[in-house]
Design a protein around this motif. Structure first.
Motif, mmCIF file in Angstrom:
data_model
loop_
_atom_site.group_PDB
_atom_site.id
_atom_site.type_symbol
_atom_site.label_atom_id
_atom_site.label_comp_id
_atom_site.label_asym_id
_atom_site.label_seq_id
_atom_site.Cartn_x
_atom_site.Cartn_y
_atom_site.Cartn_z
ATOM 1 N N SER A 88 0.899 -1.194 -0.013
ATOM 2 C CA SER A 88 -0.001 0.066 0.128
ATOM 3 C C SER A 88 0.779 1.367 0.066
ATOM 4 N N LYS A 89 1.813 1.294 0.726
ATOM 5 C CA LYS A 89 2.773 2.413 0.553
ATOM 6 C C LYS A 89 3.597 2.541 -0.544
ATOM 7 N N GLY A 90 3.650 1.412 -1.361
ATOM 8 C CA GLY A 90 4.646 1.395 -2.432
ATOM 9 C C GLY A 90 5.987 1.105 -2.275
ATOM 10 N N ASN A 91 6.253 0.242 -1.041
ATOM 11 C CA ASN A 91 7.550 -0.214 -1.040
ATOM 12 C C ASN A 91 7.834 -1.654 -1.435
ATOM 13 N N ASP A 116 6.275 -4.191 -4.770
ATOM 14 C CA ASP A 116 5.559 -4.269 -6.137
ATOM 15 C C ASP A 116 4.172 -5.473 -5.915
ATOM 16 N N GLN A 126 -2.325 -7.728 -6.133
ATOM 17 C CA GLN A 126 -1.016 -7.511 -5.674
ATOM 18 C C GLN A 126 -0.338 -8.572 -4.863
#
Length: 163
Positions: free
Chosen positions: A55-58, A60, A103
């Protein structure tokens, strides 16, 4: 691609096998969120951590393993914005990404063996979402946002009643 992997104690051995497979056969960066032994571990804790990092983009993508793959899927899907799909075969793993832009895939160590798990992971990581079923995914996102808004409104109302 940066991938998070995690399991509870029931999925520990499969997670380790999949982890080594990814490290040996791909160039993906892998982050292990535990568990790190066969000691009892609650699957929601690991699922929430991987979901939050996505969710934080840390991260993929994520791979989660428990006894059936169901518990970690339910837990991960509670996290806003996350789409986690249980996949116990190559076709489901491909469709999780191609049709649903999942995801996270989840697997059950008591359902499939390690060699099948490796093939499932390979299939999942080798496909990219190309707006397949975008209209349907957008509907899921819209409904989720509607309910998240309701949850916050309900919490605000509850908090006001308690004071």
């Amino acid at each position: 691609m940066k991938i998070g992997i995690g399991s509870d104690h029931n999925g520990f051995e499969m997670k380790e096998a999949v982890k080594h497979f990814i490290q040996e056969s791909t160039e993906h960066e892998l982050v292990d969120y535990g568990c790190h032994s066969c000691a009892s571990t609650d699957y929601p804790d690991v699922a929430f951590e991987v979901s939050e990092e996505i969710s934080k983009g840390n991260l993929d993508r994520g791979i989660l393993v428990c006894g059936t793959g169901i518990g970690v899927a339910i837990a991960a899907n509670k996290y806003p914005g996350i789409r986690a799909a249980t996949a116990h075969d190559v076709y489901s793993a491909e469709r999780a990404q191609l049709s649903n832009n999942a995801q996270i895939i989840t697997m059950g160590a008591q359902i499939i063996g390690e060699e099948v798990a490796k093939k499932v992971v390979e299939a999942y990581l080798n496909v990219e979402w190309a707006d397949g079923s975008k209209r349907k995914v957008d509907k899921i996102i819209e409904k989720e946002q509607e309910f998240v808004g309701r949850s916050f409104e309900k919490m605000a109302t509850s908090n006001n009643l308690d004071s």
